[in-house]
Design an enzyme around this catalytic site. Structure first.
Site, PDB file in Angstrom:
ATOM      1  N   THR A  40       0.813  -1.218   0.000  1.00 56.66           N
ATOM      2  CA  THR A  40       0.000   0.000   0.000  1.00 56.66           C
ATOM      3  C   THR A  40       0.848   1.270   0.000  1.00 56.66           C
ATOM      4  OG1 THR A  40      -0.164  -0.186   2.412  1.00 56.66           O
ATOM      5  CG2 THR A  40      -1.964  -1.104   1.114  1.00 56.66           C
ATOM      6  N   HIS A  45       7.472  -0.201   6.746  1.00 57.88           N
ATOM      7  CA  HIS A  45       7.634   0.598   7.961  1.00 57.88           C
ATOM      8  C   HIS A  45       7.888  -0.340   9.135  1.00 57.88           C
ATOM      9  CE1 HIS A  45       3.550  -0.570   9.056  1.00 57.88           C
ATOM     10  NE2 HIS A  45       3.104  -0.058   7.912  1.00 57.88           N
ATOM     11  N   HIS A  48       6.140  -3.659   9.730  1.00 57.02           N
ATOM     12  CA  HIS A  48       6.531  -4.832   8.953  1.00 57.02           C
ATOM     13  C   HIS A  48       7.787  -5.489   9.520  1.00 57.02           C
ATOM     14  CE1 HIS A  48       4.508  -2.289   5.721  1.00 57.02           C
ATOM     15  NE2 HIS A  48       3.807  -3.400   5.688  1.00 57.02           N
ATOM     16  N   LYS A  82      -9.478  -1.586  10.140  1.00 56.27           N
ATOM     17  CA  LYS A  82      -9.770  -0.320   9.470  1.00 56.27           C
ATOM     18  C   LYS A  82     -11.254   0.011   9.600  1.00 56.27           C
ATOM     19  CE  LYS A  82      -5.618   0.366   7.954  1.00 56.27           C
ATOM     20  NZ  LYS A  82      -4.803   1.500   8.431  1.00 56.27           N
ATOM     21  N   ARG A  86     -10.281   1.178   2.324  1.00 56.12           N
ATOM     22  CA  ARG A  86      -8.946   1.568   1.899  1.00 56.12           C
ATOM     23  C   ARG A  86      -8.980   2.132   0.484  1.00 56.12           C
ATOM     24  NH1 ARG A  86      -4.347  -1.123   4.521  1.00 56.12           N
ATOM     25  NH2 ARG A  86      -5.076  -2.411   6.246  1.00 56.12           N
ATOM     26  N   GLN A 174      -7.198 -14.312   0.614  1.00 64.10           N
ATOM     27  CA  GLN A 174      -5.994 -14.630   1.391  1.00 64.10           C
ATOM     28  C   GLN A 174      -5.908 -16.120   1.672  1.00 64.10           C
ATOM     29  OE1 GLN A 174      -4.858 -11.930   4.569  1.00 64.10           O
ATOM     30  NE2 GLN A 174      -4.097 -13.621   5.812  1.00 64.10           N
ATOM     31  N   ASP A 195      -3.309  -9.204  13.993  1.00 67.06           N
ATOM     32  CA  ASP A 195      -4.570  -8.719  13.449  1.00 67.06           C
ATOM     33  C   ASP A 195      -5.048  -9.567  12.269  1.00 67.06           C
ATOM     34  OD1 ASP A 195      -2.485  -7.907  11.825  1.00 67.06           O
ATOM     35  OD2 ASP A 195      -3.366  -5.955  11.352  1.00 67.06           O
ATOM     36  N   LYS A 230       1.050   1.689  20.651  1.00 67.13           N
ATOM     37  CA  LYS A 230       1.768   1.152  19.503  1.00 67.13           C
ATOM     38  C   LYS A 230       3.057   1.935  19.280  1.00 67.13           C
ATOM     39  CE  LYS A 230      -0.561  -0.395  16.012  1.00 67.13           C
ATOM     40  NZ  LYS A 230      -1.360  -0.525  14.752  1.00 67.13           N
ATOM     41  N   LYS A 233       5.417   5.247  15.906  1.00 66.22           N
ATOM     42  CA  LYS A 233       4.757   6.462  15.462  1.00 66.22           C
ATOM     43  C   LYS A 233       5.576   7.663  15.917  1.00 66.22           C
ATOM     44  CE  LYS A 233       1.001   4.667  13.613  1.00 66.22           C
ATOM     45  NZ  LYS A 233       0.683   4.823  12.181  1.00 66.22           N
ATOM     46  N   THR A 234       5.884   8.556  14.991  1.00 63.40           N
ATOM     47  CA  THR A 234       6.651   9.756  15.309  1.00 63.40           C
ATOM     48  C   THR A 234       5.790  10.987  15.012  1.00 63.40           C
ATOM     49  OG1 THR A 234       7.567  10.125  13.097  1.00 63.40           O
ATOM     50  CG2 THR A 234       8.703   8.528  14.502  1.00 63.40           C
TER      51      THR A 234
END
Length: 410
Positions: A40, A45, A48, A82, A86, A174, A195, A230, A233-234
């Site tokens: 995506t 990131h 992963h 989500k 998406r 999947q 998830d 989590k 995250k910045t």
């Protein structure tokens, strides 16, 4: 050690089906397993990174990983976790992102040795984009219960706002991936984020029902802080593995500043350090824990960006926090004289470089005393940069305690 025990000792495991049977399979010979990645974006990131590290540990233990790129499922979009539909990407965008993923994964997985457990890159576009829908419904769809699918965790949140039929197909697609990889490569294990548990159970069940053969699902824990938030995250967004999206210096600094309670867990999950060393570093207390944080930041940055960039980031951080001179790997903006003449306000430039998200946020940070030049706090929202300030090594601007940016005249 058995591969499953390695993952368990390092803290990867969240859930696993038929654990004793899978443990035995790992003991008896090479297990082929896969993890899926939906392309995506054009970079992986930190989310992963956990499954990739787990794949690397399993390959080092003699087993064969398949990195499955979602060139087909990426055209639908995974509804898991989500609340909204998406964005559906074009084929060209998906194929570009897949190529970027392959390049980044090669730092961790062996794709070229020629050994029996050499990693495989597969793309479900190879079988999903040309699928005959009617044949698929008759062959695979008939084995799925809609009632059971609707109870899956991955659909519950989407049901509240409306679940499209497009997304509803995702679980079946999947599951079909797992069946296809079973046929092509003898793959018997799907591994991935927690998830994905509902989707994984459906895939393993499809193989067991259709082929009457063993198949397993295994999920990894999400990377969370000790208080359940989590990680990764910045202020600028996700912690990307691409240096153009997150500089090696910023990446290093993120791990250098993790909470004391999270250091040992991060060392176990994100590095290849032996567990005895992980436990030794994790047991350090008070100011001594900074040694462990430096090791963590260096090791993770080295794995992602290479040793040379890790050394630069470490030296830059030590120069900044140790009161030394400016270092080249600190995020830097080169300002042209004509751009400075057009707008020389500090708040405009710290917004433009990403130190703040907007002029408004920059103004607020200055008003609250959160912006400094060198050791001097800036209190004037109309503070102006000058050519003299930007000459030579330039000027170092700090936002808060840990975010730095350097401005230099071009």
């Amino acid at each position: 050690m058995n591969a499953l025990d390695i993952l368990k000792e390092r803290g990867f495991l969240a859930q696993v089906t038929f654990e004793e049977e899978l443990h035995k399979a790992f003991d008896e010979g090479m297990v082929t397993f896969y993890t899926g990645f939906d392309p995506t974006a054009d970079s992986l990131h930190i989310g992963h990174y956990i499954p990739i590290m787990a794949m690397a540990h399993l390959q080092r233990a003699g087993h064969r990983p398949i990195a499955l790129m979602g060139g087909g499922t990426g055209m639908i979009g995974d509804p898991s976790g989500k609340s909204d539909l998406r964005k559906v990407l074009s084929v060209e965008d998906i194929d570009h992102n897949v190529a970027c993923f392959k390049k980044q994964m090669a730092k961790f997985l062996d794709f070229d040795s020629g050994k029996p457990n050499q990693a495989i890159i597969a793309n479900n576009a190879d079988w999903l984009r040309s699928l005959n829908y009617i044949d698929f419904l008759r062959d695979v769809g008939a084995l799925f219960s809609v009632n059971r699918m609707l109870t899956a965790e991955c659909y519950k949140q989407r049901m509240e706002k409306g679940l499209t039929f497009l997304e509803f197909n995702y679980m079946i697609m999947q599951s079909y991936d797992f069946l296809e990889l079973f046929h092509r490569y003898g793959c018997i294990l799907q591994a991935g984020g927690d998830d994905q548990w509902s989707n994984m159970l459906s895939g393993a069940d499809l193989i067991r029902r259709k082929e009457q053969k063993p198949a397993f699902a295994l999920t990894f824990k999400l990377l969370l802080t000790s208080d359940g938030r989590k990680m990764g995250k910045t202020e600028k967004g996700a912690l990307w593995l691409d240096p153009n999206k997150c500089s090696p210096y910023d990446f290093y600094q993120y791990w250098r500043n993790v909470g004391d309670a999270d250091v040992e867990k991060c060392l176990a999950l994100l590095t290849f350090l032996p567990m005895d060393e992980v436990r030794r570093l994790g047991a350090l207390k008070d100011s001594a824990i900074n040694e462990a944080k430096r090791v963590l930041a260096f090791e993770v940055t080295k794995l992602i960006h290479g040793e040379e960039e890790a050394i630069k980031a470490r030296d830059a951080a030590e120069a900044l926090f140790g009161g030394g001179g400016l270092a080249g790997s600190v995020p830097t903006t080169h300002i042209r004289p004509e751009d400075l003449e057009q707008d020389n306000r500090l708040l405009a430039w710290i917004a433009r470089c990403g130190l703040c998200k907007s002029n408004g946020e920059a103004r607020k940070a200055i008003q609250q005393g959160g912006v400094s030049i060198g050791e001097e706090r800036v209190t004037d929202i109309d503070f102006r940069l000058t050519p003299e300030m930007l000459s030579g090594e330039g000027v170092l601007v700090r936002k808060g305690k840990k975010s730095y940016h350097r401005f230099v005249m071009e």
